[in-house]
Design a protein around this motif. Structure first.
Motif, PDB file in Angstrom:
ATOM      1  N   ARG A 190      81.899 111.304  32.555  1.00 52.64           N
ATOM      2  CA  ARG A 190      82.023 111.608  31.124  1.00 52.64           C
ATOM      3  C   ARG A 190      81.412 112.963  30.792  1.00 52.64           C
ATOM      4  O   ARG A 190      82.006 113.765  30.079  1.00 52.64           O
ATOM      5  CB  ARG A 190      81.349 110.510  30.299  1.00 52.64           C
ATOM      6  CG  ARG A 190      81.508 110.660  28.796  1.00 52.64           C
ATOM      7  CD  ARG A 190      80.815 109.551  28.017  1.00 52.64           C
ATOM      8  NE  ARG A 190      79.418 109.335  28.393  1.00 52.64           N
ATOM      9  CZ  ARG A 190      78.403 110.129  28.026  1.00 52.64           C
ATOM     10  NH1 ARG A 190      78.619 111.185  27.305  1.00 52.64           N
ATOM     11  NH2 ARG A 190      77.166 109.845  28.400  1.00 52.64           N
ATOM     12  N   LEU A 191      80.231 113.253  31.360  1.00 51.38           N
ATOM     13  CA  LEU A 191      79.541 114.507  31.071  1.00 51.38           C
ATOM     14  C   LEU A 191      80.232 115.730  31.677  1.00 51.38           C
ATOM     15  O   LEU A 191      80.187 116.815  31.107  1.00 51.38           O
ATOM     16  CB  LEU A 191      78.098 114.455  31.586  1.00 51.38           C
ATOM     17  CG  LEU A 191      77.157 113.503  30.875  1.00 51.38           C
ATOM     18  CD1 LEU A 191      75.841 113.383  31.643  1.00 51.38           C
ATOM     19  CD2 LEU A 191      76.897 113.981  29.453  1.00 51.38           C
ATOM     20  N   SER A 192      80.863 115.526  32.826  1.00 46.76           N
ATOM     21  CA  SER A 192      81.438 116.665  33.543  1.00 46.76           C
ATOM     22  C   SER A 192      82.934 116.849  33.325  1.00 46.76           C
ATOM     23  O   SER A 192      83.457 117.941  33.517  1.00 46.76           O
ATOM     24  CB  SER A 192      81.182 116.514  35.045  1.00 46.76           C
ATOM     25  OG  SER A 192      81.873 115.390  35.565  1.00 46.76           O
ATOM     26  N   ILE A 243      85.861 122.402  40.002  1.00 49.43           N
ATOM     27  CA  ILE A 243      85.322 121.045  39.892  1.00 49.43           C
ATOM     28  C   ILE A 243      83.808 121.072  40.086  1.00 49.43           C
ATOM     29  O   ILE A 243      83.064 120.419  39.355  1.00 49.43           O
ATOM     30  CB  ILE A 243      86.009 120.103  40.897  1.00 49.43           C
ATOM     31  CG1 ILE A 243      87.444 119.835  40.434  1.00 49.43           C
ATOM     32  CG2 ILE A 243      85.240 118.795  41.050  1.00 49.43           C
ATOM     33  CD1 ILE A 243      88.283 119.033  41.392  1.00 49.43           C
ATOM     34  N   LEU A 244      83.337 121.842  41.082  1.00 48.09           N
ATOM     35  CA  LEU A 244      81.893 121.931  41.292  1.00 48.09           C
ATOM     36  C   LEU A 244      81.203 122.544  40.070  1.00 48.09           C
ATOM     37  O   LEU A 244      80.100 122.137  39.707  1.00 48.09           O
ATOM     38  CB  LEU A 244      81.583 122.740  42.551  1.00 48.09           C
ATOM     39  CG  LEU A 244      81.974 122.082  43.875  1.00 48.09           C
ATOM     40  CD1 LEU A 244      81.659 123.017  45.032  1.00 48.09           C
ATOM     41  CD2 LEU A 244      81.279 120.745  44.050  1.00 48.09           C
ATOM     42  N   ALA A 251      78.228 120.779  38.002  1.00 48.99           N
ATOM     43  CA  ALA A 251      76.952 121.463  37.757  1.00 48.99           C
ATOM     44  C   ALA A 251      76.643 121.482  36.265  1.00 48.99           C
ATOM     45  O   ALA A 251      75.511 121.199  35.853  1.00 48.99           O
ATOM     46  CB  ALA A 251      76.990 122.877  38.317  1.00 48.99           C
ATOM     47  N   ASN A 252      77.637 121.781  35.450  1.00 51.61           N
ATOM     48  CA  ASN A 252      77.429 121.782  33.995  1.00 51.61           C
ATOM     49  C   ASN A 252      77.100 120.390  33.479  1.00 51.61           C
ATOM     50  O   ASN A 252      76.234 120.227  32.624  1.00 51.61           O
ATOM     51  CB  ASN A 252      78.656 122.339  33.274  1.00 51.61           C
ATOM     52  CG  ASN A 252      78.761 123.838  33.400  1.00 51.61           C
ATOM     53  OD1 ASN A 252      77.764 124.533  33.539  1.00 51.61           O
ATOM     54  ND2 ASN A 252      79.975 124.346  33.373  1.00 51.61           N
ATOM     55  N   PHE A 270      74.840 126.392  39.312  1.00 45.57           N
ATOM     56  CA  PHE A 270      75.874 126.096  40.304  1.00 45.57           C
ATOM     57  C   PHE A 270      75.315 126.037  41.729  1.00 45.57           C
ATOM     58  O   PHE A 270      75.651 125.148  42.500  1.00 45.57           O
ATOM     59  CB  PHE A 270      76.986 127.149  40.218  1.00 45.57           C
ATOM     60  CG  PHE A 270      78.087 126.941  41.208  1.00 45.57           C
ATOM     61  CD1 PHE A 270      79.104 126.047  40.933  1.00 45.57           C
ATOM     62  CD2 PHE A 270      78.105 127.623  42.403  1.00 45.57           C
ATOM     63  CE1 PHE A 270      80.129 125.830  41.842  1.00 45.57           C
ATOM     64  CE2 PHE A 270      79.128 127.420  43.321  1.00 45.57           C
ATOM     65  CZ  PHE A 270      80.136 126.524  43.035  1.00 45.57           C
ATOM     66  N   ASP A 271      74.440 126.983  42.076  1.00 48.22           N
ATOM     67  CA  ASP A 271      73.953 127.040  43.453  1.00 48.22           C
ATOM     68  C   ASP A 271      73.069 125.854  43.832  1.00 48.22           C
ATOM     69  O   ASP A 271      72.805 125.633  45.008  1.00 48.22           O
ATOM     70  CB  ASP A 271      73.241 128.357  43.742  1.00 48.22           C
ATOM     71  CG  ASP A 271      71.940 128.516  42.991  1.00 48.22           C
ATOM     72  OD1 ASP A 271      71.748 127.866  41.946  1.00 48.22           O
ATOM     73  OD2 ASP A 271      71.112 129.325  43.449  1.00 48.22           O
ATOM     74  N   GLU A 272      72.648 125.069  42.859  1.00 45.61           N
ATOM     75  CA  GLU A 272      71.864 123.864  43.147  1.00 45.61           C
ATOM     76  C   GLU A 272      72.712 122.850  43.920  1.00 45.61           C
ATOM     77  O   GLU A 272      72.186 122.044  44.675  1.00 45.61           O
ATOM     78  CB  GLU A 272      71.359 123.257  41.840  1.00 45.61           C
ATOM     79  CG  GLU A 272      70.343 122.176  42.008  1.00 45.61           C
ATOM     80  CD  GLU A 272      68.986 122.694  42.482  1.00 45.61           C
ATOM     81  OE1 GLU A 272      68.263 121.895  43.100  1.00 45.61           O
ATOM     82  OE2 GLU A 272      68.671 123.865  42.249  1.00 45.61           O
ATOM     83  N   LEU A 273      74.032 122.915  43.764  1.00 51.24           N
ATOM     84  CA  LEU A 273      74.919 121.984  44.470  1.00 51.24           C
ATOM     85  C   LEU A 273      75.138 122.378  45.919  1.00 51.24           C
ATOM     86  O   LEU A 273      75.452 121.528  46.754  1.00 51.24           O
ATOM     87  CB  LEU A 273      76.280 121.901  43.765  1.00 51.24           C
ATOM     88  CG  LEU A 273      76.283 121.449  42.310  1.00 51.24           C
ATOM     89  CD1 LEU A 273      77.707 121.350  41.807  1.00 51.24           C
ATOM     90  CD2 LEU A 273      75.536 120.152  42.119  1.00 51.24           C
ATOM     91  N   THR A 274      74.979 123.656  46.236  1.00 47.01           N
ATOM     92  CA  THR A 274      75.262 124.135  47.587  1.00 47.01           C
ATOM     93  C   THR A 274      74.005 124.478  48.376  1.00 47.01           C
ATOM     94  O   THR A 274      74.100 124.923  49.516  1.00 47.01           O
ATOM     95  CB  THR A 274      76.168 125.380  47.534  1.00 47.01           C
ATOM     96  OG1 THR A 274      75.515 126.402  46.773  1.00 47.01           O
ATOM     97  CG2 THR A 274      77.512 125.049  46.917  1.00 47.01           C
TER      98      THR A 274
END
Length: 103
Positions: free
Chosen positions: A28-30, A51-52, A56-57, A63-67
């Motif tokens: 829902r949030l993303s 999508i990433l 992240a949002n 964004f870089d927190e995911l990678t």
């Protein structure tokens, strides 16, 4: 070394659980479907950058927190950062290179 899709999967799951979000709530949030999030978290999905970015949002992280790869178990410490341990009358110094802290 883990492939990037597993690093992303672990990071998304960790961040989602830290925020106490279910997959449904993150969807829902993303704006990313539950099925896509489930695939990504298993390491089976191949998400686009778009999508990433949405994930992240939705998580409220850069964004870089995911990678980001996890910190390695071993790391380099400069000798200037280590406190010497005086021995005997101070004529010699010992440097503890291996921490006794298990954490």
């Amino acid at each position: 070394m883990d492939p990037m899709n597993f690093i992303v999967a672990k990071n998304i799951r960790r961040l989602r659980e830290e925020r106490r979000l279910s997959i449904e709530e993150l969807a829902r949030l993303s704006g990313v479907s539950k099925s896509m999030l489930a695939l990504i978290e298993k390491g089976d999905g191949n998400p686009t950058l778009g999508i990433l970015w949405k994930i992240a949002n939705g998580l409220g992280v850069p964004f870089d927190e995911l990678t980001r790869r996890p910190d390695p178990m071993n790391h380099v410490v400069k000798i200037s950062e280590i406190e010497p341990i005086p021995i005997a009358d101070g004529a010699a110094r010992n440097y503890s290179v291996f921490s006794d802290d298990k954490n």
